[in-house]
Design a protein around this motif. Structure first.
Motif, PDB file in Angstrom:
ATOM      1  N   ARG A   1       5.054  -4.748   5.899  1.00 30.93           N
ATOM      2  CA  ARG A   1       5.437  -3.351   5.669  1.00 30.93           C
ATOM      3  C   ARG A   1       5.247  -2.927   4.216  1.00 30.93           C
ATOM      4  O   ARG A   1       4.765  -1.833   3.943  1.00 30.93           O
ATOM      5  CB  ARG A   1       6.889  -3.121   6.084  1.00 30.93           C
ATOM      6  CG  ARG A   1       7.262  -1.661   6.127  1.00 30.93           C
ATOM      7  CD  ARG A   1       8.673  -1.488   6.689  1.00 30.93           C
ATOM      8  NE  ARG A   1       8.962  -0.117   7.018  1.00 30.93           N
ATOM      9  CZ  ARG A   1       9.262   0.823   6.134  1.00 30.93           C
ATOM     10  NH1 ARG A   1       9.305   0.515   4.850  1.00 30.93           N
ATOM     11  NH2 ARG A   1       9.519   2.055   6.511  1.00 30.93           N
ATOM     12  N   ARG A   2       5.624  -3.775   3.269  1.00 30.09           N
ATOM     13  CA  ARG A   2       5.472  -3.429   1.855  1.00 30.09           C
ATOM     14  C   ARG A   2       3.996  -3.221   1.509  1.00 30.09           C
ATOM     15  O   ARG A   2       3.636  -2.265   0.824  1.00 30.09           O
ATOM     16  CB  ARG A   2       6.093  -4.493   0.968  1.00 30.09           C
ATOM     17  CG  ARG A   2       6.140  -4.050  -0.502  1.00 30.09           C
ATOM     18  CD  ARG A   2       6.828  -5.049  -1.386  1.00 30.09           C
ATOM     19  NE  ARG A   2       5.951  -6.194  -1.556  1.00 30.09           N
ATOM     20  CZ  ARG A   2       6.325  -7.457  -1.641  1.00 30.09           C
ATOM     21  NH1 ARG A   2       7.600  -7.751  -1.561  1.00 30.09           N
ATOM     22  NH2 ARG A   2       5.461  -8.415  -1.817  1.00 30.09           N
ATOM     23  N   GLY A   3       3.139  -4.102   2.002  1.00 34.09           N
ATOM     24  CA  GLY A   3       1.705  -3.939   1.778  1.00 34.09           C
ATOM     25  C   GLY A   3       1.160  -2.683   2.432  1.00 34.09           C
ATOM     26  O   GLY A   3       0.263  -2.028   1.885  1.00 34.09           O
ATOM     27  N   THR A   4       1.696  -2.344   3.588  1.00 34.81           N
ATOM     28  CA  THR A   4       1.290  -1.112   4.268  1.00 34.81           C
ATOM     29  C   THR A   4       1.637   0.098   3.413  1.00 34.81           C
ATOM     30  O   THR A   4       0.810   0.998   3.225  1.00 34.81           O
ATOM     31  CB  THR A   4       1.979  -1.010   5.640  1.00 34.81           C
ATOM     32  OG1 THR A   4       1.582  -2.121   6.436  1.00 34.81           O
ATOM     33  CG2 THR A   4       1.631   0.272   6.347  1.00 34.81           C
ATOM     34  N   LEU A   5       2.854   0.130   2.884  1.00 35.06           N
ATOM     35  CA  LEU A   5       3.261   1.245   2.028  1.00 35.06           C
ATOM     36  C   LEU A   5       2.411   1.325   0.761  1.00 35.06           C
ATOM     37  O   LEU A   5       2.052   2.416   0.315  1.00 35.06           O
ATOM     38  CB  LEU A   5       4.744   1.124   1.672  1.00 35.06           C
ATOM     39  CG  LEU A   5       5.715   1.345   2.830  1.00 35.06           C
ATOM     40  CD1 LEU A   5       7.133   1.027   2.401  1.00 35.06           C
ATOM     41  CD2 LEU A   5       5.612   2.761   3.350  1.00 35.06           C
ATOM     42  N   GLU A   6       2.060   0.171   0.191  1.00 32.22           N
ATOM     43  CA  GLU A   6       1.206   0.164  -0.994  1.00 32.22           C
ATOM     44  C   GLU A   6      -0.170   0.738  -0.692  1.00 32.22           C
ATOM     45  O   GLU A   6      -0.721   1.510  -1.488  1.00 32.22           O
ATOM     46  CB  GLU A   6       1.075  -1.254  -1.555  1.00 32.22           C
ATOM     47  CG  GLU A   6       2.343  -1.768  -2.199  1.00 32.22           C
ATOM     48  CD  GLU A   6       2.261  -3.241  -2.574  1.00 32.22           C
ATOM     49  OE1 GLU A   6       1.194  -3.872  -2.356  1.00 32.22           O
ATOM     50  OE2 GLU A   6       3.267  -3.769  -3.068  1.00 32.22           O
ATOM     51  N   LEU A   7      -0.736   0.377   0.457  1.00 31.87           N
ATOM     52  CA  LEU A   7      -2.040   0.924   0.838  1.00 31.87           C
ATOM     53  C   LEU A   7      -1.966   2.429   1.057  1.00 31.87           C
ATOM     54  O   LEU A   7      -2.869   3.166   0.648  1.00 31.87           O
ATOM     55  CB  LEU A   7      -2.559   0.242   2.103  1.00 31.87           C
ATOM     56  CG  LEU A   7      -3.137  -1.148   1.941  1.00 31.87           C
ATOM     57  CD1 LEU A   7      -3.363  -1.801   3.294  1.00 31.87           C
ATOM     58  CD2 LEU A   7      -4.434  -1.094   1.166  1.00 31.87           C
TER      59      LEU A   7
END
Length: 150
Positions: free
Chosen positions: A62-68
């Motif tokens: 999820r954190r990587g998704t938000l960063e993208l």
């Protein structure tokens, strides 16, 4: 902006779907533990993990998704399914005007029908490692994916 509002809606729906997968796995484990047969408990562990996997994958990424989503703007792409490359809920999509394919680890049947009908998805990315976030319009669905060579 409308795209951010829609992506927030899609992300909230993905969160709820992930929680549902985890609760279903915990409920199955609870039933097996209630029955109390040791051999059934041992045999149910892989099933419980398989039920929980989509939810766990979502929350771990999820954190990587938000960063993208924050790093790359949403853009529409024309896509079509790669014939013969369906493996379970995974989807391989051919991106128009690109030499790469898009691999989505989870694409439910309702989203498949929508993508097949419209021929369009919205993506944010890819980053230097080929990771993208894909979402549909008209059905609140959002997932991580990867750009792969044909």
């Amino acid at each position: 902006m409308i795209i951010e509002n829609w992506s927030d809606t899609c992300l909230a729906r993905a969160d709820r779907r992930a929680v549902g997968h985890i609760f279903l796995a915990l409920a199955a484990l609870g039933v097996v533990l209630f029955i109390g047969w040791l051999w059934l408990i041992v045999l149910s562990v892989p099933v419980v993990l398989e039920l929980a996997a989509p939810g766990l994958r979502h929350f771990l990424t999820r954190r990587g998704t938000l960063e993208l989503i924050e790093r790359f703007p949403w853009r529409p792409v024309s896509v079509s399914f790669v014939p013969g490359r369906r493996i379970g809920r995974q989807a391989y999509l051919r991106v128009e005007d690109s030499e790469k394919h898009l691999r989505l680890p989870e694409l439910p049947e309702r989203a498949r029908i929508l993508v097949r009908h419209t021929g369009r998805m919205w993506i944010a990315g890819p980053d230097e490692r080929g990771r993208v976030v894909a979402m549909t319009r008209g059905l609140a669905f959002l997932t991580r994916g990867r750009v792969i060579d044909r």
